[in-house]
Design a protein around this motif. Structure first.
Motif: not given
Length: 171
Positions: A46-64
């Motif tokens: 996520x550091x490569x994108x300047x994103x944090x864990x909130x971005x990860x959680x959103x991506x995860x649940x949108x994918x699910x």
């Protein structure tokens, strides 16, 4: 394998119904350190994108749940609308998430990962699946089932129902 033997020896020698404060403290610390390890690989990505864990959680649940609404995502993540909007704006602006107007209710926004969003989600999840797969293999099937039970019992009842609905629909 030695760890499993140690764990089995501890379980057989201790009553799980009457854990001491120290045993519970060790469990709490184990959760902290496990979570730190579980999030370390995705955090580096996520550091490569300047994103944090909130971005990860959103991506995860949108994918699910492709097509999930913003309101549903708010309920799942338990964050403020303002906080989620910041995260979603970045993901939409960067071409990872697509927001579509609802067909039945024009006020609703339905969220979908783009191809780039799906690729990032896969990269993040692959790192976590690899870590979990190794841990599950080392622990064995009984420990995995017990671990899942413990996690489910730690969830608030509403979240447990949501989790069970999500996992049943994914099966």
């Amino acid at each position: 394998m030695a760890d499993r033997g140690t764990a089995n020896a501890l379980v057989s020698g201790e009553s799980l119904l009457f854990l001491t404060d120290e045993q519970l403290r060790r469990g709490i610390e184990a959760m902290f350190f496990a979570y730190r390890g579980f999030t370390a690989d995705p955090d580096r990505i996520l550091q490569n994108y300047a994103y944090g864990r909130a971005h990860h959680r959103a991506i995860h649940f949108i994918n699910r749940s492709p097509g999930t609404t913003v309101n549903n995502l708010l309920d799942i993540l338990g964050v403020t609308k303002q906080s989620l909007n910041r995260v979603l704006r970045a993901l939409v602006d960067d071409g990872l998430v697509e927001s579509r107007v609802g067909t039945r209710d024009k006020r609703e926004r339905h969220l979908f990962l783009t191809d780039a969003g799906t690729a990032l989600e896969r990269e993040l999840s692959d790192a976590q699946r690899s870590r979990m797969r190794a841990a599950y293999r080392a622990a064995g099937p009984e420990a995995v089932a017990g671990f899942r039970t413990v996690l489910e019992q730690m969830m608030d009842p509403d979240m447990r129902r949501h989790y069970q609905t999500t996992t049943e629909s994914a099966s």
